[in-house]
Design an enzyme around this catalytic site. Sequence first.
Site, PDB file in Angstrom:
ATOM      1  N   HIS A 109       0.805  -1.215   0.000  1.00  0.00           N
ATOM      2  CA  HIS A 109       0.000   0.000   0.000  1.00  0.00           C
ATOM      3  C   HIS A 109       0.844   1.274   0.000  1.00  0.00           C
ATOM      4  O   HIS A 109       0.293   2.372   0.048  1.00  0.00           O
ATOM      5  CB  HIS A 109      -0.893   0.015   1.243  1.00  0.00           C
ATOM      6  CG  HIS A 109      -0.118  -0.021   2.523  1.00  0.00           C
ATOM      7  ND1 HIS A 109       0.317  -1.204   3.073  1.00  0.00           N
ATOM      8  CD2 HIS A 109       0.321   0.967   3.336  1.00  0.00           C
ATOM      9  CE1 HIS A 109       0.987  -0.941   4.193  1.00  0.00           C
ATOM     10  NE2 HIS A 109       1.008   0.374   4.367  1.00  0.00           N
ATOM     11  N   ASP A 254      -3.230  -8.733  -0.833  1.00  0.00           N
ATOM     12  CA  ASP A 254      -3.152  -9.778   0.192  1.00  0.00           C
ATOM     13  C   ASP A 254      -4.018  -9.445   1.398  1.00  0.00           C
ATOM     14  O   ASP A 254      -4.186 -10.270   2.292  1.00  0.00           O
ATOM     15  CB  ASP A 254      -1.704 -10.047   0.618  1.00  0.00           C
ATOM     16  CG  ASP A 254      -1.026  -8.864   1.283  1.00  0.00           C
ATOM     17  OD1 ASP A 254      -1.571  -7.738   1.221  1.00  0.00           O
ATOM     18  OD2 ASP A 254       0.070  -9.047   1.864  1.00  0.00           O
ATOM     19  N   ARG A 255      -4.603  -8.225   1.419  1.00  0.00           N
ATOM     20  CA  ARG A 255      -5.542  -7.846   2.474  1.00  0.00           C
ATOM     21  C   ARG A 255      -6.873  -7.456   1.850  1.00  0.00           C
ATOM     22  O   ARG A 255      -6.912  -6.895   0.758  1.00  0.00           O
ATOM     23  CB  ARG A 255      -5.017  -6.664   3.292  1.00  0.00           C
ATOM     24  CG  ARG A 255      -3.855  -7.001   4.181  1.00  0.00           C
ATOM     25  CD  ARG A 255      -3.520  -5.829   5.084  1.00  0.00           C
ATOM     26  NE  ARG A 255      -3.084  -4.662   4.333  1.00  0.00           N
ATOM     27  CZ  ARG A 255      -3.088  -3.423   4.816  1.00  0.00           C
ATOM     28  NH1 ARG A 255      -3.554  -3.190   6.039  1.00  0.00           N
ATOM     29  NH2 ARG A 255      -2.652  -2.422   4.097  1.00  0.00           N
TER      30      ARG A 255
END
Length: 460
Positions: A109, A254-255
């Site tokens: 991010h 991945d989140r």
Amino acid sequence: MTSTQLTPRLADIVKAYDVRGLVGSQLTPAVAHALGWAFARRMAAECGARAVVVAHDMRDSGPELSAAFSRGVVEAGLDVRSAGLASTDMLYFASGSMHLPGAVFTASHNPAAYNGIKLCHPGAGPISLSTGLAEIRDEAQGLLDGDVPAPRGGGVVSPVELLPTYARRMHDLVDLRGIRPLHVVVDAGNGMGGLTVPAVLDGLVRVDPLYFELDGTFPNHEANPLEPANLVDLQRRVVEVGADVGLAFDGDADRCFVVDEGGAAVSPSAITALVALRSLARQPGGTILYNLISSRAVPELVTRAGGVAVRTRVGHSFIKAEMARTGAVFGGEHSAHYYFADFYKADTGMLAALHVLAALGEQEGSLSELVASYAPYAASGEINSTVADVQAVLVRLRMWARSRGGVVDELDGVTIDLGAGRWFNVRASNTEPLLRLNVEAPDTGDMEALRDEVLGIIRG
């Protein structure tokens, strides 16, 4: 200034669990090449690896850096399975299914000026400074500094296509066929969810896409759903179109964060509890991991369902190590990282999203109704404070807690339980003079009162 002084210092960019730095000054093709060479040598010596799977996300620097890393792997004598564009959990899938060490170029991010590398052992096993990353860093630094001869290995690079087999694996793990029709808004944040979501969800639910164009400059908002400002577009769209649920992925996907039909953010602790109970329905009596800033509702619900709840420190290396030690079937963190034993003990936002969609689609109620029982307490969310002397503040907090009869636990930072469902955790940042506070209490009034009192001690 000597050339050695101009050489990038890897200690500045090799973090506890990955590599992260500014492209062009800290993370260059030369640095990527040296790290590829050192990583391959380490994997060959440690586990007899003969190949490494390499991928990159949508950042502009990804192709050049991953190509340089691959040259380093080849010069170390190992082959490269080049996957091209991939999310981080696609890389874990490749590492797990092919039993190869892996590397994906991503800064998750972080802003566009950054890139980085997430590395893993064969089978998607974690790598940290204490499990090989420090040695990889030091050997790569030696190559950059000219302290070792130029490598000349004989590996080869060959392409591998991951997306179709990754999607099939997801469908095998959570079957959405037969659920009621769902309208789902997905905000990919111009990150890798724009690649993976269509492959996995098209034809199973109605997808309303937001920012699916792969663009590492992040023209719409940062690909960090942990920040409330980055959820605003998703929340607005869910309400405007009357969707059943909203999903937001971070840059490397991945989140996954979840928004209900009214636009309210669903606590990652509630998602942890939801997926935990689904996992226990499949494997009764199983072990569930939760990190120590997760809601106390998680262990309560797990225990009530006949499972074994195990509390862990914050951070994926701790979760994955505990999964291996305990044989846990699932683990969740309040940061929206979710770990699955049937996905190589690795974290994947997509699989968590599929569980949420399955749970919602298997019944007729709304998402807010479904998750209400998983989030019975009021939580502050993480609040950061800049402090001059972290240790002095922690000493004051311990003294204050003991004067109130609080129980002090130092598994990770300082957790203080004041009884009657009131508790808080304070952890120091590893890289900045920050303290991170999380507070939970039975209701909003109690939580706000405790939050404000603790912040007064921290900032006073």
